[in-house]
Design a protein around this motif. Structure first.
Motif, PDB file in Angstrom:
ATOM      1  N   PHE A 147     -15.699  -5.010  -2.863  1.00  0.00           N
ATOM      2  CA  PHE A 147     -15.723  -6.499  -3.310  1.00  0.00           C
ATOM      3  C   PHE A 147     -17.000  -7.257  -2.863  1.00  0.00           C
ATOM      4  O   PHE A 147     -16.962  -6.987  -1.439  1.00  0.00           O
ATOM      5  CB  PHE A 147     -14.362  -7.323  -2.977  1.00  0.00           C
ATOM      6  CG  PHE A 147     -13.215  -6.681  -3.537  1.00  0.00           C
ATOM      7  CD1 PHE A 147     -12.647  -7.324  -4.666  1.00  0.00           C
ATOM      8  CD2 PHE A 147     -12.532  -5.726  -3.137  1.00  0.00           C
ATOM      9  CE1 PHE A 147     -11.559  -6.885  -5.438  1.00  0.00           C
ATOM     10  CE2 PHE A 147     -11.295  -5.417  -3.583  1.00  0.00           C
ATOM     11  CZ  PHE A 147     -10.920  -5.854  -4.823  1.00  0.00           C
TER      12      PHE A 147
ATOM     13  N   MET B 201      -4.316   3.406   3.623  1.00  0.00           N
ATOM     14  CA  MET B 201      -5.532   2.681   3.055  1.00  0.00           C
ATOM     15  C   MET B 201      -6.640   2.806   4.221  1.00  0.00           C
ATOM     16  O   MET B 201      -6.389   2.444   5.171  1.00  0.00           O
ATOM     17  CB  MET B 201      -5.467   1.285   2.460  1.00  0.00           C
ATOM     18  CG  MET B 201      -6.768   0.785   1.508  1.00  0.00           C
ATOM     19  SD  MET B 201      -6.442  -1.000   1.640  1.00  0.00           S
ATOM     20  CE  MET B 201      -5.137  -1.347   0.597  1.00  0.00           C
TER      21      MET B 201
ATOM     22  N   GLY C 131     -12.068  -0.954  -0.022  1.00  0.00           N
ATOM     23  CA  GLY C 131     -10.830  -0.290   0.272  1.00  0.00           C
ATOM     24  C   GLY C 131     -10.916   1.285  -0.597  1.00  0.00           C
ATOM     25  O   GLY C 131     -11.426   1.402  -1.397  1.00  0.00           O
ATOM     26  N   ILE C 132     -10.404   1.946   0.280  1.00  0.00           N
ATOM     27  CA  ILE C 132      -9.998   3.729  -0.199  1.00  0.00           C
ATOM     28  C   ILE C 132      -8.692   3.951  -0.191  1.00  0.00           C
ATOM     29  O   ILE C 132      -7.886   3.474   1.057  1.00  0.00           O
ATOM     30  CB  ILE C 132     -10.841   4.653   0.604  1.00  0.00           C
ATOM     31  CG1 ILE C 132     -12.568   4.495   0.200  1.00  0.00           C
ATOM     32  CG2 ILE C 132     -10.418   5.890  -0.045  1.00  0.00           C
ATOM     33  CD1 ILE C 132     -13.295   5.636   1.066  1.00  0.00           C
ATOM     34  N   GLY C 133      -8.111   4.158  -1.158  1.00  0.00           N
ATOM     35  CA  GLY C 133      -6.765   4.530  -1.173  1.00  0.00           C
ATOM     36  C   GLY C 133      -6.498   6.075  -0.692  1.00  0.00           C
ATOM     37  O   GLY C 133      -6.700   6.969  -1.313  1.00  0.00           O
TER      38      GLY C 133
ATOM     39  N   GLU D 149      -7.240   4.524  -9.779  1.00  0.00           N
ATOM     40  CA  GLU D 149      -8.196   3.913  -9.010  1.00  0.00           C
ATOM     41  C   GLU D 149      -8.261   4.375  -7.639  1.00  0.00           C
ATOM     42  O   GLU D 149      -6.874   4.182  -6.937  1.00  0.00           O
ATOM     43  CB  GLU D 149      -7.696   2.251  -9.059  1.00  0.00           C
ATOM     44  CG  GLU D 149      -8.625   1.290  -8.156  1.00  0.00           C
ATOM     45  CD  GLU D 149      -8.155   0.218  -7.780  1.00  0.00           C
ATOM     46  OE1 GLU D 149      -7.724  -0.749  -8.461  1.00  0.00           O
ATOM     47  OE2 GLU D 149      -8.458  -0.369  -6.586  1.00  0.00           O
TER      48      GLU D 149
ATOM     49  N   MET E  93      -7.629 -11.007  -5.136  1.00  0.00           N
ATOM     50  CA  MET E  93      -8.753 -10.754  -3.934  1.00  0.00           C
ATOM     51  C   MET E  93      -9.699 -11.869  -4.134  1.00  0.00           C
ATOM     52  O   MET E  93     -10.085 -12.405  -2.993  1.00  0.00           O
ATOM     53  CB  MET E  93      -9.136  -9.320  -3.934  1.00  0.00           C
ATOM     54  CG  MET E  93      -9.712  -8.793  -2.721  1.00  0.00           C
ATOM     55  SD  MET E  93      -8.543  -8.344  -1.577  1.00  0.00           S
ATOM     56  CE  MET E  93      -8.287  -6.935  -2.161  1.00  0.00           C
TER      57      MET E  93
HETATM   58  P1  ATP Z   1      -3.605  -0.834  -8.421  1.00  0.00           P
HETATM   59  O1  ATP Z   1      -4.255  -1.605  -9.206  1.00  0.00           O
HETATM   60  O2  ATP Z   1      -3.492   0.536  -8.394  1.00  0.00           O
HETATM   61  O3  ATP Z   1      -2.468  -1.346  -8.029  1.00  0.00           O
HETATM   62  P2  ATP Z   1      -5.151  -2.396  -6.355  1.00  0.00           P
HETATM   63  O4  ATP Z   1      -6.284  -2.934  -7.085  1.00  0.00           O
HETATM   64  O5  ATP Z   1      -4.016  -3.468  -6.162  1.00  0.00           O
HETATM   65  O6  ATP Z   1      -4.415  -0.938  -6.830  1.00  0.00           O
HETATM   66  P3  ATP Z   1      -6.543  -2.662  -3.857  1.00  0.00           P
HETATM   67  O7  ATP Z   1      -6.152  -3.899  -3.576  1.00  0.00           O
HETATM   68  O8  ATP Z   1      -7.958  -2.653  -4.669  1.00  0.00           O
HETATM   69  O9  ATP Z   1      -5.446  -1.995  -4.864  1.00  0.00           O
HETATM   70  O10 ATP Z   1      -6.467  -1.575  -2.704  1.00  0.00           O
HETATM   71  C1  ATP Z   1      -7.416  -0.625  -2.465  1.00  0.00           C
HETATM   72  C2  ATP Z   1      -6.902   0.714  -2.701  1.00  0.00           C
HETATM   73  O11 ATP Z   1      -5.661   1.065  -2.179  1.00  0.00           O
HETATM   74  C3  ATP Z   1      -7.107   1.007  -4.201  1.00  0.00           C
HETATM   75  O12 ATP Z   1      -8.374   1.196  -4.835  1.00  0.00           O
HETATM   76  C4  ATP Z   1      -6.134   2.140  -4.135  1.00  0.00           C
HETATM   77  O13 ATP Z   1      -6.980   3.236  -4.228  1.00  0.00           O
HETATM   78  C5  ATP Z   1      -5.209   2.060  -2.874  1.00  0.00           C
HETATM   79  N1  ATP Z   1      -3.791   1.502  -3.435  1.00  0.00           N
HETATM   80  C6  ATP Z   1      -3.719   0.486  -3.964  1.00  0.00           C
HETATM   81  N2  ATP Z   1      -2.286   0.114  -4.001  1.00  0.00           N
HETATM   82  C7  ATP Z   1      -1.752   1.469  -3.754  1.00  0.00           C
HETATM   83  C8  ATP Z   1      -0.247   2.031  -3.799  1.00  0.00           C
HETATM   84  N3  ATP Z   1       0.582   1.265  -4.245  1.00  0.00           N
HETATM   85  N4  ATP Z   1      -0.216   3.286  -3.340  1.00  0.00           N
HETATM   86  C9  ATP Z   1      -1.025   4.020  -2.967  1.00  0.00           C
HETATM   87  N5  ATP Z   1      -2.356   3.579  -2.910  1.00  0.00           N
HETATM   88  C10 ATP Z   1      -2.630   2.410  -3.407  1.00  0.00           C
END
Ligand code: ATP
Ligand code: MG
Length: 596
Positions: A432, A155, A462-464, A427, A200
């Motif tokens: 935020f 991330m 965040g960027i995944g 996503e 969050m």
């Molecule tokens: P999701 O709803 O898909 O579980 P999240 O909303 O919990 O994701 P965030 O906490 O917003 O995730 O994390 C920021 C970014 O990290 C996400 O927008 C997503 O692109 C990436 N991400 C989150 N969980 C994962 C994961 N298990 N594997 C790969 N990338 C992830």
């Protein structure tokens, strides 16, 4: 390629469900080591590094500074914000040899807040935005879809700190704009949707969703072009219904009515309406759910929604966060003898049950599609009976109104511009405006111009990175393999040496050195013992944007074939012009991803 650590597979791995995972593994970019845990091989790592490079450039363009925090973190900061419990089983927790608790970080708000607090104390230090590109850990319930839902993943997380809300909004705007440039440069389609903040916390939040049918998120769009994650979509408030003419409730026998349709049939036979026939939407169905707290304990709740709608557990969870929902089992329901399966009605629930003397009544939540004053048919809490004319606000109330039902195409948009339409998405990022949740929790204040302590405002972004790599492949592939956008491809040109005569070998080597001297990144298939057909298949699978073939045509006519991986006619070019032409092709491709 004769020395590259690479083994392509003819067949897709049987345990992968989506194209990007199948192709990345087949093409030797990644390897699965455990569910949701992947190794990066040389070509995969090059793509990952290129994506990270683009993210770094766009972060630098808005003045964000890169740092790198540990992934192994102590428990206490996460206790302070309650996320040690709220994340529940989703965090990997571990103990050191002294039995002290640690976690593998799922995200870093706590540590960045402490970092900034420990270094900074004056308004003059702010604003500041810090970020890292780092490995995150989440013990996902269902690791799936390859890199898209990993348990170890990469991330980019950024955190802004400002003296006031205006500053926060400005940082947020800049991050959001940087995200748009990142995704454009990666060749990934995205829709920005209003989002739910989840554990969050904070107020305003938006998600970047890649519109893909494999996505686990559903988003809704209004005709005016606004978009929402359905988890964040609020049903427009309904106007009250005048119930002055609605008679008092009465029961009818509905002996074998097992489904909403059965009830409607029985009603139309036993108690027909004078104005129109009974419909599913006249019934109030009550669904028992088990609500799971992050610490593992659970309680039963009931949600009431119109009989023509389906319950949506994710929307319920968004309203009752951090509780997680499942449909109640028969055993769970049996703990509450006042609830009669198939005939649960509002009079046995929540405030009504309390008024009737039930000691610990089951909490009752109504869906936002139930208007005050509207009359409903619902269970009579007795086997084989339903009650008619139950008026919400007159005969029953609830413990709360929530978004409990799935939205349907045709439902009105919150902006009033017309009916909603729905699509699936992945996503790929979220921004935020956290506000003061974390800074207040850690007492992070700075001194203002007058020497007075003022609270600090925080945003997180965040960027995944590894997930978006998979999305690039989802958007850019065909039946034969990957078709990388030039911005992230491991190499720009794939040179296939199709033959092993001295003429072909020396021309191929000469061509590669010409390309390299023009600054072009080349993957050179110089393998001598591999047949051309196999090499062509590998070139399609690996997916470099330009494929060049030095083979029989060179021997016979002195030409080299150049073509784009994602289509178009091959160009046959005299060998001496081929490097220049290849450079033009690469430059043209690059220009398509120029965001400035
Ligand atoms: P999701 O709803 O898909 O579980 P999240 O909303 O919990 O994701 P965030 O906490 O917003 O995730 O994390 C920021 C970014 O990290 C996400 O927008 C997503 O692109 C990436 N991400 C989150 N969980 C994962 C994961 N298990 N594997 C790969 N990338 C992830
Ligand atoms: Mg998110």
């Amino acid at each position: 390629m004769s020395s590259l650590f690479l083994r392509t597979l003819r067949d897709a791995p049987a345990d992968e469900d989506i194209d990007s995972a199948k192709l990345l593994i087949r093409a030797g970019y990644i390897r699965k080591e455990a569910p949701g845990v992947f190794a990066w091989l040389p070509l995969g790592l090059r793509v990952l590094n290129k994506i990270e490079g683009i993210v770094r450039e766009e972060m630098a363009s808005i003045g964000a500074q890169e740092v790198h925090l540990p992934a192994l973190l102590p428990r206490e900061p996460y206790e302070t914000t309650h996320r040690w419990e709220e994340y529940g089983d989703n965090i990997f927790k571990l103990k050191d040899r002294h039995q002290a608790d640690y976690l593998l970080a799922p995200t870093h708000e706590e540590m960045f807040t402490l970092l900034a607090k420990n270094m900074y104390s004056s308004y003059k230090d702010l604003p500041v935005t810090l970020y890292q590109i780092q490995t995150k850990y989440r013990d996902e319930a269902r690791p799936r879809a390859g890199l898209i839902r990993g348990r170890e993943f990469i991330m980019k997380d950024a955190y802004s700190f400002t003296c006031d809300e205006e500053g926060l909004k400005e940082c947020y705007r800049q991050e959001r704009a940087a995200y748009e440039r990142v995704y454009q440069r990666l060749g990934v389609k995205y829709i920005i949707v209003h989002a739910f903040s989840g554990p969050m916390g904070g107020s305003e939040s938006e998600e970047f969703l890649a519109p893909l049918p494999i996505g686990e998120d559903t988003f809704a769009q209004s005709p005016a072009g606004k978009a929402w994650n359905v988890e964040a979509l609020k049903t427009p408030a309904l106007s009250d219904v005048d119930f002055s003419a609605t008679p008092v409730p009465f029961d009818v026998a509905t002996p074998d009515a097992g489904s909403i349709n059965d009830i409607v049939t029985v009603l139309n036979a036993q108690a027909p309406r004078s104005d129109r026939a009974w419909q599913a939407g006249d019934t109030l169905k009550n669904i028992a759910l088990t609500a799971h707290y992050p610490d593992g304990h659970a309680k039963l709740i009931v949600v009431g929604l119109p009989g023509d709608r389906e319950v949506d557990l994710k929307r319920v969870e968004a309203c009752l966060s951090p509780l997680e929902m499942s449909l109640a089992t028969d055993e769970e329901l049996a703990q509450h003898p006042e609830l009669v399966k198939g005939f649960i009605g509002p009079m046995a629930l929540g405030p009504q049950a309390k008024a009737a003397g039930v000691e610990r009544p089951v909490e009752y939540y109504l869906d936002a599609h139930i208007a005050k004053g509207s009359a409903w048919v619902s269970g009579a809490n007795t086997v084989g009976r339903h009650t008619l004319n139950l008026v919400y606000g007159r005969d029953f109330i609830a413990d709360g109104v929530i978004e409990a039902s799935q939205l349907n195409p045709g439902d009105m948009s919150p902006d009033g511009s017309g009916p909603l339409s729905f699509q699936r998405g992945v996503e790929i990022g979220q921004v935020f405006q956290l506000g003061r949740k974390y800074t207040d929790a850690f007492g992070f204040t700075v001194l203002d111009e007058n020497g007075k302590a003022v609270p600090v405002w925080m945003g997180s972004y965040g960027i995944g990175v590894s997930r978006v790599l998979a999305c690039v492949v989802e958007f850019h592939h065909d039946g034969k393999g990957i078709m990388w956008p030039v911005t992230v491809a491991p190499a720009q040109v794939h040179v296939v040496m199709a033959g092993r005569s001295d003429a072909i070998v020396s021309e191929a080597e000469e061509f590669v050195s010409q390309l390299s001297s023009k600054g072009i990144e080349v993957l050179f298939d110089d393998r001598r013992k591999i047949r051309p057909g196999v090499k062509f298949n590998d070139a399609e699978l690996l997916g470099m944007p330009v494929i060049a073939v030095v083979g029989r045509d060179f021997e016979q006519n002195g030409t080299i074939e150049l073509r784009l991986r994602d289509g178009g006619e091959p160009q046959v070019v005299p060998a001496e012009e081929a490097a220049g032409r290849a450079k033009e092709m690469v430059d043209h491709l690059l220009s398509q991803y120029d965001v400035n």
